[in-house]
Design a protein around this motif. Structure first.
Motif, PDB file in Angstrom:
ATOM      1  N   ASN A 103       0.816  -1.220   0.000  1.00 49.51           N
ATOM      2  CA  ASN A 103       0.000   0.000   0.000  1.00 49.51           C
ATOM      3  C   ASN A 103       0.850   1.270   0.000  1.00 49.51           C
ATOM      4  OD1 ASN A 103      -2.383  -1.454  -0.071  1.00 49.51           O
ATOM      5  ND2 ASN A 103      -2.571  -1.500   2.154  1.00 49.51           N
ATOM      6  N   GLN A 104       2.064   1.170   0.495  1.00 49.84           N
ATOM      7  CA  GLN A 104       2.971   2.326   0.514  1.00 49.84           C
ATOM      8  C   GLN A 104       3.834   2.389  -0.748  1.00 49.84           C
ATOM      9  OE1 GLN A 104       3.328   4.666   2.987  1.00 49.84           O
ATOM     10  NE2 GLN A 104       1.589   3.772   4.031  1.00 49.84           N
ATOM     11  N   ASN A 105       3.564   1.476  -1.691  1.00 51.79           N
ATOM     12  CA  ASN A 105       4.370   1.376  -2.917  1.00 51.79           C
ATOM     13  C   ASN A 105       5.849   1.152  -2.602  1.00 51.79           C
ATOM     14  OD1 ASN A 105       2.158   1.725  -4.678  1.00 51.79           O
ATOM     15  ND2 ASN A 105       2.255   3.931  -4.348  1.00 51.79           N
ATOM     16  N   SER A 106       6.110   0.417  -1.529  1.00 50.56           N
ATOM     17  CA  SER A 106       7.488   0.142  -1.115  1.00 50.56           C
ATOM     18  C   SER A 106       8.016  -1.160  -1.692  1.00 50.56           C
ATOM     19  CB  SER A 106       7.570   0.065   0.410  1.00 50.56           C
ATOM     20  OG  SER A 106       7.186   1.291   0.973  1.00 50.56           O
ATOM     21  N   LEU A 107       7.161  -1.914  -2.359  1.00 46.58           N
ATOM     22  CA  LEU A 107       7.596  -3.183  -2.934  1.00 46.58           C
ATOM     23  C   LEU A 107       8.017  -2.964  -4.383  1.00 46.58           C
ATOM     24  CD1 LEU A 107       4.869  -5.694  -1.667  1.00 46.58           C
ATOM     25  CD2 LEU A 107       7.201  -5.437  -0.847  1.00 46.58           C
ATOM     26  N   SER A 108       9.216  -3.428  -4.699  1.00 51.85           N
ATOM     27  CA  SER A 108       9.681  -3.358  -6.083  1.00 51.85           C
ATOM     28  C   SER A 108       9.200  -4.611  -6.820  1.00 51.85           C
ATOM     29  CB  SER A 108      11.202  -3.299  -6.120  1.00 51.85           C
ATOM     30  OG  SER A 108      11.750  -4.529  -5.661  1.00 51.85           O
ATOM     31  N   LYS A 109       9.333  -4.604  -8.126  1.00 53.94           N
ATOM     32  CA  LYS A 109       8.977  -5.796  -8.909  1.00 53.94           C
ATOM     33  C   LYS A 109       9.832  -6.980  -8.482  1.00 53.94           C
ATOM     34  CE  LYS A 109       7.021  -3.549 -12.883  1.00 53.94           C
ATOM     35  NZ  LYS A 109       6.697  -3.680 -14.275  1.00 53.94           N
ATOM     36  N   GLN A 110      11.092  -6.713  -8.143  1.00 58.08           N
ATOM     37  CA  GLN A 110      11.975  -7.781  -7.681  1.00 58.08           C
ATOM     38  C   GLN A 110      11.482  -8.338  -6.347  1.00 58.08           C
ATOM     39  OE1 GLN A 110      16.153  -6.821  -7.453  1.00 58.08           O
ATOM     40  NE2 GLN A 110      16.638  -8.734  -6.426  1.00 58.08           N
ATOM     41  N   ASP A 111      11.041  -7.464  -5.433  1.00 58.51           N
ATOM     42  CA  ASP A 111      10.486  -7.919  -4.151  1.00 58.51           C
ATOM     43  C   ASP A 111       9.302  -8.855  -4.387  1.00 58.51           C
ATOM     44  OD1 ASP A 111      12.253  -6.408  -2.550  1.00 58.51           O
ATOM     45  OD2 ASP A 111      10.900  -4.678  -2.529  1.00 58.51           O
ATOM     46  N   VAL A 112       8.405  -8.444  -5.282  1.00 56.89           N
ATOM     47  CA  VAL A 112       7.206  -9.247  -5.577  1.00 56.89           C
ATOM     48  C   VAL A 112       7.615 -10.591  -6.163  1.00 56.89           C
ATOM     49  CG1 VAL A 112       5.095  -9.363  -6.958  1.00 56.89           C
ATOM     50  CG2 VAL A 112       5.722  -7.220  -5.807  1.00 56.89           C
ATOM     51  N   SER A 113       8.570 -10.589  -7.080  1.00 60.75           N
ATOM     52  CA  SER A 113       9.036 -11.846  -7.685  1.00 60.75           C
ATOM     53  C   SER A 113       9.629 -12.774  -6.625  1.00 60.75           C
ATOM     54  CB  SER A 113      10.089 -11.570  -8.762  1.00 60.75           C
ATOM     55  OG  SER A 113       9.520 -10.893  -9.832  1.00 60.75           O
ATOM     56  N   GLU A 114      10.424 -12.194  -5.716  1.00 61.62           N
ATOM     57  CA  GLU A 114      11.024 -13.004  -4.657  1.00 61.62           C
ATOM     58  C   GLU A 114       9.960 -13.552  -3.711  1.00 61.62           C
ATOM     59  OE1 GLU A 114      14.099 -10.624  -2.826  1.00 61.62           O
ATOM     60  OE2 GLU A 114      15.257 -10.552  -4.684  1.00 61.62           O
ATOM     61  N   LEU A 115       8.960 -12.743  -3.386  1.00 61.06           N
ATOM     62  CA  LEU A 115       7.864 -13.219  -2.533  1.00 61.06           C
ATOM     63  C   LEU A 115       7.099 -14.354  -3.207  1.00 61.06           C
ATOM     64  CD1 LEU A 115       6.543  -9.837  -1.108  1.00 61.06           C
ATOM     65  CD2 LEU A 115       7.526 -11.717   0.223  1.00 61.06           C
ATOM     66  N   LYS A 116       6.831 -14.211  -4.488  1.00 64.16           N
ATOM     67  CA  LYS A 116       6.129 -15.269  -5.230  1.00 64.16           C
ATOM     68  C   LYS A 116       6.945 -16.565  -5.214  1.00 64.16           C
ATOM     69  CE  LYS A 116       3.453 -12.434  -8.454  1.00 64.16           C
ATOM     70  NZ  LYS A 116       3.309 -12.022  -9.875  1.00 64.16           N
ATOM     71  N   ALA A 117       8.258 -16.440  -5.413  1.00 60.30           N
ATOM     72  CA  ALA A 117       9.113 -17.626  -5.402  1.00 60.30           C
ATOM     73  C   ALA A 117       9.119 -18.286  -4.024  1.00 60.30           C
ATOM     74  CB  ALA A 117      10.540 -17.248  -5.819  1.00 60.30           C
ATOM     75  N   LEU A 118       9.158 -17.478  -2.971  1.00 60.33           N
ATOM     76  CA  LEU A 118       9.119 -18.030  -1.615  1.00 60.33           C
ATOM     77  C   LEU A 118       7.804 -18.748  -1.342  1.00 60.33           C
ATOM     78  CD1 LEU A 118      10.728 -15.098   0.396  1.00 60.33           C
ATOM     79  CD2 LEU A 118      11.659 -17.401   0.143  1.00 60.33           C
ATOM     80  N   ILE A 119       6.708 -18.156  -1.791  1.00 63.31           N
ATOM     81  CA  ILE A 119       5.398 -18.774  -1.590  1.00 63.31           C
ATOM     82  C   ILE A 119       5.317 -20.080  -2.363  1.00 63.31           C
ATOM     83  CG2 ILE A 119       2.926 -18.526  -2.089  1.00 63.31           C
ATOM     84  CD1 ILE A 119       3.345 -15.477  -1.429  1.00 63.31           C
ATOM     85  N   LYS A 120       5.782 -20.084  -3.594  1.00 64.53           N
ATOM     86  CA  LYS A 120       5.765 -21.303  -4.416  1.00 64.53           C
ATOM     87  C   LYS A 120       6.595 -22.403  -3.749  1.00 64.53           C
ATOM     88  CE  LYS A 120       6.567 -22.964  -9.092  1.00 64.53           C
ATOM     89  NZ  LYS A 120       6.980 -22.609 -10.452  1.00 64.53           N
ATOM     90  N   GLU A 121       7.778 -22.039  -3.263  1.00 62.60           N
ATOM     91  CA  GLU A 121       8.644 -23.006  -2.573  1.00 62.60           C
ATOM     92  C   GLU A 121       7.960 -23.542  -1.316  1.00 62.60           C
ATOM     93  OE1 GLU A 121      12.802 -22.857  -0.077  1.00 62.60           O
ATOM     94  OE2 GLU A 121      12.639 -21.591  -1.867  1.00 62.60           O
ATOM     95  N   TRP A 122       7.326 -22.661  -0.544  1.00 63.21           N
ATOM     96  CA  TRP A 122       6.627 -23.078   0.668  1.00 63.21           C
ATOM     97  C   TRP A 122       5.496 -24.043   0.326  1.00 63.21           C
ATOM     98  CZ3 TRP A 122       1.702 -23.009   2.561  1.00 63.21           C
ATOM     99  CH2 TRP A 122       1.564 -23.302   3.901  1.00 63.21           C
ATOM    100  N   GLU A 123       4.721 -23.725  -0.724  1.00 65.07           N
ATOM    101  CA  GLU A 123       3.603 -24.580  -1.135  1.00 65.07           C
ATOM    102  C   GLU A 123       4.093 -25.970  -1.539  1.00 65.07           C
ATOM    103  OE1 GLU A 123       0.289 -21.400  -2.759  1.00 65.07           O
ATOM    104  OE2 GLU A 123       1.813 -22.107  -4.172  1.00 65.07           O
TER     105      GLU A 123
END
Length: 127
Positions: A103-123
């Protein structure tokens, strides 16, 4: 090291220098910190002494000097602090924290990609 003690911001800066390169003398620490801080040698020695008393640093006496080294890994400390932070501010839930950054626009595209990868790995590990 079972229970990890509280470390002040100033103590953390000293510890961070030692995580980057150890063992080191108090003089080495002062020189490295002078890039960021203008601390007196006595201040740094006081902080080193506190960290030794807390069981976070160890030392070895070499002639007339002490060589300091961390007794706790950066990763262990980071895990502890992250858990404390999320518990204290977000009642242990990560989603509100990430939403706050989004909401603060503090996430970069790289942050989002890394979060997605972490979630995929966790799943994959938890299915």
């Amino acid at each position: 090291m079972q229970e990890k003690p509280e470390i002040s911001n100033a103590e953390f800066e000293v510890l961070d220098v030692l995580w980057d390169d150890h063992p080191a003398t108090s003089n080495d620490v002062v020189v490295r910190l002078n890039d960021k801080k203008d601390w007196h040698e006595k201040t740094v020695k006081t902080l080193l002494g506190r960290l030794v008393k807390k069981g976070v640093l160890g030392f070895e006496k070499l002639q007339r000097q002490y060589l300091y080294y961390p007794l706790i890994a950066r990763e262990d400390y980071t895990k502890k602090e992250t858990t404390n932070f999320v518990s204290r501010l977000f009642k242990g839930k990560i989603a509100p924290m990430v939403a706050g950054f989004a909401n603060q626009n503090s996430l970069s595209k790289q942050d989002v990609s890394e979060l997605k990868a972490l979630i995929k790995e966790w799943e994959q590990k938890n299915d």
